[in-house]
Design a protein around this motif. Structure first.
Motif, PDB file in Angstrom:
ATOM      1  N   SER A 149     -22.950  -7.986  -5.067  1.00  0.00           N
ATOM      2  CA  SER A 149     -23.907  -8.793  -5.822  1.00  0.00           C
ATOM      3  C   SER A 149     -23.145  -9.475  -6.965  1.00  0.00           C
ATOM      4  O   SER A 149     -23.117  -8.976  -8.087  1.00  0.00           O
ATOM      5  CB  SER A 149     -25.035  -7.908  -6.374  1.00  0.00           C
ATOM      6  N   ARG A 178     -23.682 -12.146  -8.635  1.00  0.00           N
ATOM      7  CA  ARG A 178     -24.498 -12.636  -9.750  1.00  0.00           C
ATOM      8  C   ARG A 178     -25.054 -11.495 -10.601  1.00  0.00           C
ATOM      9  O   ARG A 178     -25.396 -11.693 -11.763  1.00  0.00           O
ATOM     10  CB  ARG A 178     -25.649 -13.496  -9.217  1.00  0.00           C
ATOM     11  N   ASP A 179     -25.143 -10.302 -10.008  1.00  0.00           N
ATOM     12  CA  ASP A 179     -25.714  -9.163 -10.732  1.00  0.00           C
ATOM     13  C   ASP A 179     -24.996  -7.884 -10.307  1.00  0.00           C
ATOM     14  O   ASP A 179     -25.582  -7.002  -9.683  1.00  0.00           O
ATOM     15  CB  ASP A 179     -27.219  -9.070 -10.425  1.00  0.00           C
ATOM     16  N   THR A 204     -24.139  -5.280 -11.843  1.00  0.00           N
ATOM     17  CA  THR A 204     -24.684  -4.025 -12.371  1.00  0.00           C
ATOM     18  C   THR A 204     -26.028  -3.672 -11.745  1.00  0.00           C
ATOM     19  O   THR A 204     -26.623  -2.640 -12.072  1.00  0.00           O
ATOM     20  CB  THR A 204     -24.844  -4.095 -13.901  1.00  0.00           C
ATOM     21  N   THR A 244     -29.092  -4.843 -12.035  1.00  0.00           N
ATOM     22  CA  THR A 244     -30.192  -4.664 -12.985  1.00  0.00           C
ATOM     23  C   THR A 244     -31.545  -4.968 -12.352  1.00  0.00           C
ATOM     24  O   THR A 244     -32.571  -4.509 -12.839  1.00  0.00           O
ATOM     25  CB  THR A 244     -29.995  -5.560 -14.215  1.00  0.00           C
ATOM     26  N   HIS A 245     -31.531  -5.737 -11.266  1.00  0.00           N
ATOM     27  CA  HIS A 245     -32.778  -6.114 -10.605  1.00  0.00           C
ATOM     28  C   HIS A 245     -32.858  -5.443  -9.234  1.00  0.00           C
ATOM     29  O   HIS A 245     -31.984  -5.625  -8.388  1.00  0.00           O
ATOM     30  CB  HIS A 245     -32.867  -7.633 -10.449  1.00  0.00           C
TER      31      HIS A 245
END
Length: 318
Positions: A158, A160-161, A163, A165-166
């Motif tokens: 991921s 773009r993310d 960690t 978080t979503h």
């Protein structure tokens, strides 16, 4: 043909660092290497468990040459300190086995702000390898062995993310870290090949092994309170830690292992059996994905491989 540790060539004169060497596959790999004469550095997070591992190995290999190294892969500061300690005491490193890992944890972050699975399983090993690589690139027969998993097949990075978080999911998070391990091993080999290094990067997976990691991940985190049922079934659907370590030992020592290769058990969809070539997902082989993960890892850890890959002569500064 069945391959066992008896088929390993002598490891006398070689220095090996095994991360997560206090239990499971790491312990069995360290034991087998020590029995073959290697000087083995046990990289462990817990000093007491590391000491217990030394006692355990000495029971079956009384003359084994062992040392312990405090190493918490979830902490970039600990990784840097551990690498500096290795550099202080060793002029070369023949074998680095990136074995330690965490599995199926509730969402948490490392002290550096990384998602725990990716931060420990990938970023920790990425930094450690980079900080030690110039102890290896001029060493004939040296290898970096990175342990992945069957779970890599469902893994995606991921970007773009990272960690997560979503929509955090512990299985997805673990799979992301394991595909990252395999992508890293492939991309590292591309860099080593360009440099003309004597070191090769290979990867492996243990199939389904009954280890502490599996017990914590599959039993401790199992849904619907199925932990006791899974625990009873584990011995019938998995192999021992000793058998699970065979692909690691094969990747680390077998003369026929190929640079950039991936190895695992050869029976029942790569879940058990003697070591052989394993299937790599198309995603993990993608050079574009490899470059993106490499660049992201350099940016987030601050560990730049370029000076170590392109330095000439002996080991450079850490």
């Amino acid at each position: 043909m069945k391959w066992t540790p008896d088929d390993m060539p002598s490891q006398k004169g070689r220095t090996a660092l095994v991360t997560g060497a206090n239990s499971g596959i790491g312990l069995e790999a360290a034991r087998a290497l020590a029995q073959k004469g290697a000087h083995v550095i046990l990289g462990c997070r817990n000093a007491d468990r590391a000491a217990d591992a030394v006692v355990d190995i000495h029971r079956s290999a009384p003359h084994a040459v062992l040392e312990t190294l405090h190493l918490d892969l979830s902490s970039q500061a600990s990784v840097a300190k551990a690498a500096a300690q290795v550099r202080e005491h060793h002029k070369k490193l023949d074998l680095l086995i990136n074995n330690a890992g965490v599995m199926w944890l509730p969402r948490s972050l490392t002290e550096d702000g990384f998602e725990m699975h990716l931060g420990t399983n990938h970023f920790g090993h990425f930094a450690l390898t980079g900080l030690l690589l110039d102890l290896m690139v001029e060493v004939e027969g040296s290898r970096v062995v990175t342990i992945s998993s069957l779970a890599h097949r469902s893994g995606r990075i991921s970007f773009r993310d990272p960690t997560l978080t979503h929509g955090y999911n512990r299985a997805r998070s673990y799979a992301q870290s394991k595909v990252a391990n395999l992508i890293f091993a492939q991309e590292l080999q591309r860099h080593l090949s360009k440099r003309g290094a004597k070191t090769v990067s290979v990867a492996c997976h243990p199939g389904l092994a009954n280890t502490n990691l599996a017990n914590v991940g599959l039993i401790g985190q199992s849904p619907l309170k199925l932990g006791s049922l899974i625990k009873q079934a584990m011995p019938f659907v998995t192999q021992s830690a000793e058998s699970g370590a065979l692909p690691t030992l094969y990747a680390a020592t077998a003369p026929e292992v190929e640079a950039g290769g991936y190895y695992g058990p050869n029976r029942l969809f790569e879940t058990i059996g003697t070591p052989g070539r394993a299937r790599i997902s198309r995603y993990a082989q993608d050079p574009g994905i490899g470059r993106r993960l490499w660049d992201l890892s350099v940016a987030l850890t601050g560990v730049d491989y370029s000076p170590r890959l392109h330095a000439s002569g002996g080991p450079q500064g850490g």
